[in-house]
Every structure is written in structure tokens, then in C-alpha cells.
Design an enzyme around this catalytic site. Structure first.
Site, short mmCIF file in Angstrom:
data_model
loop_
_atom_site.label_atom_id
_atom_site.label_comp_id
_atom_site.label_asym_id
_atom_site.label_seq_id
_atom_site.Cartn_x
_atom_site.Cartn_y
_atom_site.Cartn_z
N GLU A 84 -2.02 -1.99 4.60
CA GLU A 84 -2.93 -2.07 5.75
C GLU A 84 -4.35 -1.79 5.28
OE1 GLU A 84 -1.72 -0.56 9.60
OE2 GLU A 84 -3.58 0.60 9.69
N HIS A 110 -4.46 -7.18 13.66
CA HIS A 110 -4.18 -6.23 14.75
C HIS A 110 -4.97 -6.67 15.98
CE1 HIS A 110 -2.89 -2.65 11.99
NE2 HIS A 110 -2.60 -3.80 11.43
N ALA A 133 1.29 -2.73 25.59
CA ALA A 133 1.45 -3.76 24.55
C ALA A 133 2.49 -4.81 24.97
CB ALA A 133 1.86 -3.09 23.24
N LYS A 168 9.10 -3.59 24.77
CA LYS A 168 8.28 -4.32 23.80
C LYS A 168 9.14 -5.34 23.04
CE LYS A 168 5.24 -1.36 21.86
NZ LYS A 168 4.28 -0.71 20.93
P1 FAD Z 1 2.12 0.79 24.07
O1 FAD Z 1 3.28 0.21 23.35
O2 FAD Z 1 1.63 0.04 25.27
O3 FAD Z 1 2.48 2.28 24.45
C1 FAD Z 1 1.48 3.18 24.89
C2 FAD Z 1 2.12 4.27 25.75
O4 FAD Z 1 2.56 3.69 26.99
C3 FAD Z 1 3.38 4.89 25.13
O5 FAD Z 1 3.40 6.24 25.48
C4 FAD Z 1 4.53 4.13 25.78
O6 FAD Z 1 5.71 4.89 25.83
C5 FAD Z 1 3.96 3.88 27.17
N1 FAD Z 1 4.48 2.64 27.79
C6 FAD Z 1 4.67 1.46 27.16
N2 FAD Z 1 5.14 0.55 28.05
C7 FAD Z 1 5.21 1.17 29.26
C8 FAD Z 1 5.60 0.76 30.55
N3 FAD Z 1 6.01 -0.48 30.79
N4 FAD Z 1 5.55 1.68 31.57
C9 FAD Z 1 5.13 2.95 31.33
N5 FAD Z 1 4.73 3.40 30.12
C10 FAD Z 1 4.78 2.52 29.08
N6 FAD Z 1 -5.25 1.17 17.32
C11 FAD Z 1 -6.37 0.42 17.27
O7 FAD Z 1 -7.28 0.57 18.11
N7 FAD Z 1 -6.54 -0.53 16.29
C12 FAD Z 1 -5.59 -0.79 15.36
O8 FAD Z 1 -5.77 -1.66 14.51
C13 FAD Z 1 -4.38 -0.02 15.40
N8 FAD Z 1 -3.37 -0.25 14.52
C14 FAD Z 1 -2.20 0.44 14.63
C15 FAD Z 1 -1.15 0.15 13.74
C16 FAD Z 1 0.05 0.84 13.82
C17 FAD Z 1 1.17 0.48 12.88
C18 FAD Z 1 0.21 1.87 14.79
C19 FAD Z 1 1.50 2.65 14.85
C20 FAD Z 1 -0.82 2.17 15.67
C21 FAD Z 1 -2.03 1.46 15.62
N9 FAD Z 1 -3.09 1.71 16.49
C22 FAD Z 1 -4.24 0.97 16.42
C23 FAD Z 1 -2.99 2.82 17.46
C24 FAD Z 1 -2.49 2.37 18.85
O9 FAD Z 1 -3.40 1.43 19.38
C25 FAD Z 1 -2.42 3.61 19.75
O10 FAD Z 1 -1.39 4.46 19.31
C26 FAD Z 1 -2.31 3.34 21.23
O11 FAD Z 1 -2.49 4.58 21.93
C27 FAD Z 1 -0.96 2.78 21.70
O12 FAD Z 1 -0.85 1.44 21.41
P2 FAD Z 1 0.59 0.74 21.53
O13 FAD Z 1 0.41 -0.70 21.30
O14 FAD Z 1 1.60 1.46 20.75
O15 FAD Z 1 0.85 1.00 23.12
#
Ligand code: FAD
Length: 290
Positions: free
Chosen positions: A15, A76, A122, A163
Site C-alpha cells: 500500500e 482506494h 461502504a 459488504k
Molecule cells: P463501513 O464498512 O461502512 O463501516 C463503518 C462502520 O459502520 C463500522 O462500524 C460498521 O460496522 C458500520 N456499518 C457498516 N454497515 C452498516 C449498516 N448497514 N448499518 C449500520 N452500521 C453499519 N480511509 C481513507 O480515508 N482513505 C483510505 O485510503 C483508506 N484506506 C483504508 C484501507 C484499509 C485496508 C482499511 C482497513 C481502512 C482504510 N481507511 C481509509 C480507513 C476507513 O476509511 C475508516 O476505517 C472508516 O472509518 C470506515 O470505512 P469502511 O469502509 O470500513 O466503513
């Protein structure tokens, strides 16, 4: 001997983040040339949660890696602050550049900056992409130590299942330093019928500032053995780097031995770190000496 082992070769990926200084921009070309020599399965390019910068940073860099270096690239895409129209435009641009893989993210929510309302999670972004541009291969983020917004593991894993149900093809974990936590997480995913490959995110700690930042900001559990290294070699940069690399290599050997689907290295744009790990573990990934 235990149960028969899986002969599939795990993936090794890196990454990187788009540089935000002129010096960084010059160095990234060198860094990428070095990473290219390590035959990664793919390189992923992070993206800031600030919509105005995506085109000149992540998209541009992902296009460069795909076209100039011919390495599969994951761009990303955090979408909490994007509209559907903006995502549509980004998908078109990526497609024009031949970038076919995305890490679909919600991104962090900043309390003083309310997000847009098109993508709450997401999974909603993944559903949208699958409908608009099904040719994209989509990865998602996952959290062996639970996402900080989640109340508990059961809710977090159930949300993760949404997801994968939406069409996420692969998961990449948040960094962790305790493999046992990852193995438990894998079991919980299996129980929830989450059956896509889960790549383990590993961050080698190679300097004091990085270690201090980690201690201050990370939610990851820091095992006693890991903290002892940081404490003992805090003022010995060479020993700290050697021990930090050895710790990451030890984690990787254990994960690969336990048939992990892949290792995603958070190398923070340091090609020398990636090279050191590669040299110590390449045969585990079926890779040749360079
Ligand atoms: P989600 O999957 O949407 O989850 C977020 C929260 O919402 C979780 O607590 C989940 O349990 C909850 N949730 C999900 N779906 C629902 C639903 N339907 N109803 C209720 N609650 C729900 N951030 C950046 O800004 N840029 C990057 O490039 C970046 N790269 C990353 C790469 C990796 C490998 C990882 C692990 C993280 C990265 N992040 C990045 C951080 C990430 O954006 C944050 O952790 C963010 O807070 C959550 O994103 P997510 O896509 O996991 O969210």
C-alpha cells in the site's frame, strides 16, 4: 502433523499513499520502480477523504502504476463525502485509465464536517458500483479488532457480511500486531458465511516517530513482546529497524504457515522496508530472488 495444508500461494501486495510535497512526488517514482522489482500481486493507492483532491492524487497515481509500470492497481475510494454523481465521474476516469480495481470505503466521518447523504456505508457504495460498473473488482476494509464505531463484534461482523453480500470480492484488514486476534476474526467471518479472501494488513515498524504515532493513535492491541522492542531500542534507530522488521517477518511467516490468503504490507512509501521483507520471505510467496 495437523490437518493437510493448503497449497495455494498467498498474494503479496503493497500500500502506498500519494505524496503531498514536491520532494515526495519525485521520490515516489523511484519507490515505485523498486516495488515493481518485487513482483507485487497489486499495489493499492490510498485516497484522502477530501473529494477535491482525488483526481490529481489517487487517480493519477493509480493510472501511472497501471499503465507505466503494468502492475495491477487498487484505487482506494472513500465515499462518505462524495455524491453519486461524483463517484460516477471517478469510475469513468478510472476506467479510461484502465484501473479496474477499487477499495470501496465509507471513510472516516469528521464531527465538524457533516458527510453527504448518498453513501452512509461502504456496502451502499459497493451496491452502487456493482450496478453502474460491474466490471470493477471490489475490495473492502475489515477490522480484526472491531471498527471503532461498532458497539461490539457481532454487530461489526454482521455489517461486514452486508459488504460481502453487496458484492465485495476481497477483504483487507486494518493493521494488527497480534496474529491470534486475526485468527479469531477469521473464525467469526467463517461463522457468518463471509467467504471471500481476507488479506492480512501488516505494518512493519521501523522508526521511533512511527512507533510513537502508533502508540498514540492506533486502536490495535500492542503485544508485550512488541512493546518491549519499542522500549528497549527507542534510542537505537538501527536496532529498532532490525527488530521491527524481524517482528513483521515473524508475523508474516506465522500467517502464511496458517494459510492466510495474502499479506498486504503497509510500507508507507518506504521501498527499502518492502525489499527487506521481500528478501526474507519471498519463497513463501513463490517469488524469485531479485
Ligand atoms: P463501513 O464498512 O461502512 O463501516 C463503518 C462502520 O459502520 C463500522 O462500524 C460498521 O460496522 C458500520 N456499518 C457498516 N454497515 C452498516 C449498516 N448497514 N448499518 C449500520 N452500521 C453499519 N480511509 C481513507 O480515508 N482513505 C483510505 O485510503 C483508506 N484506506 C483504508 C484501507 C484499509 C485496508 C482499511 C482497513 C481502512 C482504510 N481507511 C481509509 C480507513 C476507513 O476509511 C475508516 O476505517 C472508516 O472509518 C470506515 O470505512 P469502511 O469502509 O470500513 O466503513
Amino acid at each position: 502433523m495437523g490437518s493437510p495444508s493448503n497449497d495455494a500461494v498467498p498474494s503479496l501486495s503493497f500500500e502506498i499513499f500519494p505524496p503531498n510535497t514536491q520532494a515526495g512526488a519525485e521520490k515516489i517514482v523511484e519507490t515505485l520502480a523498486e516495488l515493481q522489482g518485487l513482483s507485487p500481486s497489486f499495489i493499492s493507492v490510498t485516497c484522502s477523504n477530501q473529494p477535491q483532491s482525488i483526481e490529481t492524487t489517487t487517480i493519477k497515481l493509480a493510472g501511472y502504476i497501471t499503465n507505466q509500470l503494468q502492475i495491477p492497481t487498487i484505487a482506494h475510494l472513500p465515499a462518505a463525502y462524495l455524491s453519486k454523481q461524483q463517484v460516477h465521474t471517478i469510475l469513468e476516469k478510472l476506467q479510461e485509465l484502465g484501473v479496474q480495481r477499487l477499495l470501496a470505503l465509507r471513510g472516516d466521518i469528521f464531527p465538524d464536517n457533516p458527510p453527504k447523504t448518498d453513501f452512509h456505508y461502504a456496502s451502499e457504495l459497493i451496491t452502487y458500483i456493482k450496478k453502474q460498473a460491474p466490471q470493477f473488482e471490489i475490495s473492502g476494509a475489515c477490522y480484526p479488532e472491531i471498527h471503532p464505531d461498532s458497539l461490539n463484534r457481532v454487530t461489526d461482523v454482521k455489517n461486514l457480511k452486508k459488504k460481502t453480500d453487496a458484492g465485495c470480492d476481497r477483504l483487507i484488514t486494518q493493521l494488527f500486531f497480534d496474529n491470534e486476534i486475526f485468527y479469531r476474526f477469521q473464525e467469526h467471518c467463517a461463522l457468518a458465511d463471509i467467504d471471500v479472501p481476507i488479506l492480512a494488513g501488516i505494518m512493519p515498524i521501523t522508526n521511533r516517530n512511527q512507533a510513537l504515532r502508533l502508540i498514540k493513535t492506533s486502536d490495535a492491541k500492542l503485544p508485550r513482546k512488541f512493546l518491549a522492542i519499542l522500549e528497549k531500542y527507542e534510542h537505537n534507530p538501527v536496532a529498532l529497524r532490525d527488530a521491527g522488521l524481524a517482528y513483521a517477518i515473524d508475523q508474516i511467516i506465522d500467517l502464511v504457515t496458517q494459510d492466510v490468503a495474502g499479506i498486504h504490507l503497509y510500507t508507507m512509501n518506504h521501498a527499502s522496508t518492502a525489499r527487506s521483507i521481500y528478501q526474507a520471505t519471498r519463497s513463501l510467496f513463490g517469488l524469485q530472488a531479485v
